[in-house]
Write an enzyme that holds these catalytic residues in place. Structure first.
Site, PDB file in Angstrom:
ATOM      1  N   ASP A 171     -54.657 -17.122 -48.227  1.00 15.81           N
ATOM      2  CA  ASP A 171     -53.323 -17.890 -47.484  1.00 15.81           C
ATOM      3  C   ASP A 171     -52.627 -18.677 -48.656  1.00 15.81           C
ATOM      4  O   ASP A 171     -51.423 -18.638 -48.524  1.00 15.81           O
ATOM      5  CB  ASP A 171     -54.178 -18.671 -46.302  1.00 15.81           C
ATOM      6  N   HIS A 254     -46.339 -14.272 -44.604  1.00 12.01           N
ATOM      7  CA  HIS A 254     -46.667 -14.476 -43.271  1.00 12.01           C
ATOM      8  C   HIS A 254     -46.001 -13.534 -42.203  1.00 12.01           C
ATOM      9  O   HIS A 254     -46.526 -13.298 -41.057  1.00 12.01           O
ATOM     10  CB  HIS A 254     -46.409 -15.907 -42.933  1.00 12.01           C
ATOM     11  N   HIS A 257     -47.927 -10.684 -42.167  1.00 13.26           N
ATOM     12  CA  HIS A 257     -49.351 -10.932 -41.494  1.00 13.26           C
ATOM     13  C   HIS A 257     -49.076 -11.075 -39.865  1.00 13.26           C
ATOM     14  O   HIS A 257     -50.191 -10.189 -39.193  1.00 13.26           O
ATOM     15  CB  HIS A 257     -49.687 -12.306 -41.847  1.00 13.26           C
ATOM     16  N   HIS A 271     -57.186 -14.316 -41.096  1.00 17.59           N
ATOM     17  CA  HIS A 271     -55.618 -14.539 -41.481  1.00 17.59           C
ATOM     18  C   HIS A 271     -55.499 -14.712 -42.912  1.00 17.59           C
ATOM     19  O   HIS A 271     -54.461 -13.852 -43.450  1.00 17.59           O
ATOM     20  CB  HIS A 271     -55.274 -16.098 -40.995  1.00 17.59           C
TER      21      HIS A 271
END
Length: 363
Positions: A171, A254, A257, A271
């Site tokens: 992340d 992101h 993702h 995540h």
């Protein structure tokens, strides 16, 4: 548009800091609503009980049901009202912490965030990521302020499974590259302003810390040892990435993702693991130099982050599924629009397959 940077009112990190909870909580209220998991409660309740035993602070515990969804948020709002609680405390991982922040927001109450893992940069942010009850991304809930207190007990985090710390590195890996993209496009950050010099510096420091301490921290974490490298990575995953992404901005990594949440095979991935692959895809979209791309690939492989679709659990690559990921990643209102050039669904589809092929050939 002004330059803006956001931050928790207090960020506190150290070994055994949970035992000092009463010192920080009593400044905000007396009736604590503590959201945690059943297993998390076993880990933290002894320290909290010890901390509160000589104070007039009361605590009510509630088990998190597993998803940061509006139905879960509304359930907890009702329970908090019934208990007449005046401080929300979230103790756990990213989705639980996001849920705690959302509950505090809707009730207009202070919130203390206590991560038990360093797997995402959620603790410091003024943001909750809302999913459906079955785990599909729905929206970002932008909050008016960061948490009142972020309390990080490094001894607790160091005892968590190493995969979680490594996921946090995934992340955090995106932070610098997404902030860089937002700065290039003059996109607004997550708090409605432009990035500051301080935010860019924190984002770059986050990346540099990952490269210098990440491999050492991954080894120590597998032995549940809290070394200086582990403490540095906890700070990078939690604070540097948290401030860096929120005040620097989000971009392709992101958004990609979020697209992968539509593929059921990836639901077992964390995540940060999906964001790490999203970072590789963003670099492909940017046509990044080979030196930079290889630096990121080497880092991911050394610490154990996914670099291929197979690593994400996708055993059979189906065009329609990857295309659906690309469509969701390019959805209106998601952060793909913060890239400094136009990105189409076809661009994302091709970049996903190219990132997968590049990493597979490099391996």
């Amino acid at each position: 548009m002004a330059n803006m940077i956001g931050s928790p009112s207090r960020y506190i990190q150290g070994k055994y800091e949970l035992k000092n909870l009463h010192i920080y909580a009593e400044k905000l209220g007396k009736n604590l609503f503590i959201l945690t998991s059943s297993s998390g409660k076993q880990r933290v309740e002894p320290s909290i009980t010890e901390s509160l035993k000589n104070s007039d602070i009361t605590a009510v515990y509630e088990d998190f049901q597993g998803e940061c969804s509006m139905s879960e948020i509304n359930r907890l709002i009702d329970l908090c009202k019934k208990g007449c609680c005046d401080v929300i405390i979230g103790i756990g991982g990213g989705k639980l912490l996001d849920t705690s922040k959302a509950v505090a927001y809707y009730l207009n109450l202070p919130v203390i965030i206590i991560p038990t893992i360093a797997s995402t940069d959620a603790p410091c942010s003024a943001l909750s990521v809302i999913y459906s009850d079955i785990g599909i991304f729905e929206k970002y809930l932008f909050l008016p302020s960061s948490p009142d207190i972020v309390l990080v007990d490094t001894e607790i985090i160091s005892k968590a499974p190493a995969r979680l710390l490594i996921s946090g590195m995934g992340d955090a890996l995106a932070t610098y590259f997404e902030a860089r993209a937002c700065k290039a496009s003059c996109a607004s950050n997550c708090i409605g302003g432009h990035t500051t010099l301080a935010a860019m510096s924190l984002a770059k420091l986050c990346y540099d810390t990952l490269l210098s301490d990440g491999p050492k921290a991954a080894i120590a974490a597998k032995k549940n040892i809290c070394t200086k490298a582990v403490e540095n990575i906890i700070e990078a995953n939690t604070y540097l990435s948290g401030i860096g992404f929120e005040s620097g901005g989000l971009a392709a990594a992101h958004a990609i993702h979020n697209g992968f949440t539509a593929i059921e095979a990836t639901h077992s991935m964390y995540h940060g693991e999906k964001v790490a692959f999203g970072t590789l895809v963003q670099l492909i979209l940017e046509n990044a130099g080979e030196e930079e791309l290889l630096e990121v690939l080497d880092f991911c492989m050394e610490v154990g982050l996914p670099t291929t679709l197979k690593d994400l659990g996708i055993k059979e690559v189906k065009k329609e599924e990857i295309m659906e990921v690309a469509k969701l990643a390019c959805a209106k209102g998601d952060t793909m629009g913060n890239m400094p050039f136009e990105v189409t669904i076809e661009d994302v589809y091709s970049a996903i397959l190219a990132a997968d092929a590049y990493a597979a050939s490099y391996k």
